[in-house]
Design a protein around this motif. Sequence first.
Motif, PDB file in Angstrom:
ATOM      1  N   ASP A 328      51.569  95.350  64.616  1.00  0.00           N
ATOM      2  CA  ASP A 328      51.530  95.211  63.165  1.00  0.00           C
ATOM      3  C   ASP A 328      50.800  93.921  62.852  1.00  0.00           C
ATOM      4  O   ASP A 328      51.129  92.863  63.405  1.00  0.00           O
ATOM      5  N   VAL A 329      49.807  93.999  61.958  1.00  0.00           N
ATOM      6  CA  VAL A 329      49.026  92.814  61.614  1.00  0.00           C
ATOM      7  C   VAL A 329      48.970  92.656  60.096  1.00  0.00           C
ATOM      8  O   VAL A 329      49.055  93.642  59.345  1.00  0.00           O
ATOM      9  N   LEU A 330      48.833  91.403  59.667  1.00  0.00           N
ATOM     10  CA  LEU A 330      48.600  91.090  58.261  1.00  0.00           C
ATOM     11  C   LEU A 330      47.150  90.664  58.090  1.00  0.00           C
ATOM     12  O   LEU A 330      46.593  89.938  58.929  1.00  0.00           O
ATOM     13  N   VAL A 331      46.538  91.117  56.983  1.00  0.00           N
ATOM     14  CA  VAL A 331      45.149  90.786  56.676  1.00  0.00           C
ATOM     15  C   VAL A 331      45.079  90.287  55.241  1.00  0.00           C
ATOM     16  O   VAL A 331      45.527  90.984  54.317  1.00  0.00           O
ATOM     17  N   LYS A 332      44.537  89.097  55.069  1.00  0.00           N
ATOM     18  CA  LYS A 332      44.323  88.550  53.737  1.00  0.00           C
ATOM     19  C   LYS A 332      42.982  89.052  53.216  1.00  0.00           C
ATOM     20  O   LYS A 332      41.948  88.921  53.888  1.00  0.00           O
ATOM     21  N   ALA A 333      42.996  89.646  52.014  1.00  0.00           N
ATOM     22  CA  ALA A 333      41.776  90.180  51.412  1.00  0.00           C
ATOM     23  C   ALA A 333      40.992  89.029  50.791  1.00  0.00           C
ATOM     24  O   ALA A 333      41.209  88.648  49.638  1.00  0.00           O
ATOM     25  N   ILE A 334      40.069  88.462  51.553  1.00  0.00           N
ATOM     26  CA  ILE A 334      39.346  87.258  51.137  1.00  0.00           C
ATOM     27  C   ILE A 334      38.000  87.581  50.491  1.00  0.00           C
ATOM     28  O   ILE A 334      37.282  86.673  50.058  1.00  0.00           O
TER      29      ILE A 334
END
Length: 592
Positions: A328-334
């Motif tokens: 499980d990964v988190l991705v910041k929408a930059i």
Amino acid sequence: MWDLLRHLTILFLWLGFSSGSSIAPRIPAQNDTNKYSLLGTLQAPTFGDFLTGNQPWGDAKSTNLDHIPFTGKTRFYDFTVARGKISPDGVEKNVILVNGQFPGPTIEANWGDTIQVTVHNRIANPPEGTAMHWHGLRMQKTPWYDGAPSISQCPIAPGQSFTYRFQADSYGTSWYHGHYSAQTVDGLLGPMIIHGPKHAKYDVDLGPIMLGDYHHKDYLSIVKEVVSVTNDFKKYVPTSDNNLINGKNDYNCSQITDGTKCTPNAPLAHFKFHSGKTYRLRLINSGAAALQRFSIDGHKLQVIANDFTPIVPYETDVVSLGVGQRSDVLVKAIGKPTDSFWMRATLAANCSRSTTLYGKGVVLYESAPQDAKPNSTAYHLPEINCANDDIAKTTPLFPITPEPNPAVTQVINLDFKPNATGNNVFLFNNQTFRANYNSPLLLTANQPNPKFTPENNVYNFGGKRTIRVVLNNLYVAVHPMHIHGHNMYILSEGDGPWDGKTLTNAKNPQRRDTQMLRRYGHIVFQIEADNPGVWPFHCHIAWHQSMGMSLNILERPDDIQHRTIPRVMKETCRAWDRWTKTHVVEQIDAGI
């Protein structure tokens, strides 16, 4: 109910299910590529923190899996397993699907819920048995519902139905798949989401992203070559044809030379980001054999869980996953609102064989046109040693210290050789495995004075409460090693044999149910024998399973003797026995 859902889904796919949408060529193509699955489309659902009702774990951020909440809720699913015809990458293929979907329907539950799945075997022309495994769930108190034919059950005979009922005893991301021969390779799989304590902050759960190397041939044709008497490396190490993200990728139809129908410009998987939000992605390697390397151009990935174990988060550009593993990964929408980026699943060229190493998906930001073609740049991917990230990086959030002096240590040497008939097989301590579908090992262990054959490959650990295994790989292949019924404490892994003393994070080692074993390398793992049963331990590469790379851990046999196994298990065996008296079972491989 299924007919209603099917017709609603068809309408959903054709109309786009969005205000102001118009019929576009790529939307109807979904019915040809993935049938009734919404995964990888912009109409795919997102997921909440838990299902209806109060979260049964209270305010806990992470907790010991032994303290399973009792919710009193049952989540019901009805699966029809049948043949179909789809073109996930534009190339038409005969497949085996759940409810006409590829990937199959998402199972969703809260930690502590009961999950009940009725599986109807409607595989025909030709008919086959089947069984369904719930990958990573420990099946505590219900080992007979683990779904491994010849071990926990007899196969479900064609035309018959079987109901699995078990507790969601872990939380996080996983998948279910067929465990009868290599049926998974023909599409018999789908994702599972078990909601539990939320230990990291994010805005949107985008749900499962299933990554898989893909073959245009049917699984049985490939298996026949794999297990044949041959010295041809290309036969016993099959070459995949594509790499899919949520069942999607394009394919160059000019490479088709045998007349198979191929439609160019098959749709890619699409995902929607909104600038400034943080997304949870549930990565699953559900392929046949290949190690996957996942990335999103220009974005960092924060890993928050491996398999069913929450970990102290760490940041990376690329996540590596062997078959059966999840992260499980988190991705910041930059990005800016008009941006688009490539999502990439890249096969490690030195770890597997494929004519297409690159799977692509599209990440669209909120104002980007739906037909946008990203021009983003991929991260540099150096050659790797076909291993997971350093286990020193992966610290479980809830610490558990395994017993430093296990009751037993078992050394197992893994090798690959031809057997007496010239067929290539994998060997654990010079013994391969072969399934006897008519005599499940768990039912045998439940009888007085059980007897096992060498081909059952049973390791009887008696009443020992802690078991350590030192696994040495004597062959050039790599292996994602999966255990049923347990999480493994991964105490050491690396090149060459274990030195007999070095342990990594001995007071809180990585825990997971699937771990990569390097070529000519080793794994040292330990389990608590707290789950009486017969538990397979095997490589999750489909072709290695076909070549017998499996053993069975007999855990606390005296306790098994005193368990009452539901009558339906014997009834399922009687139905299978009746069917096999009038039909020839084409078991050309190890069987699981």
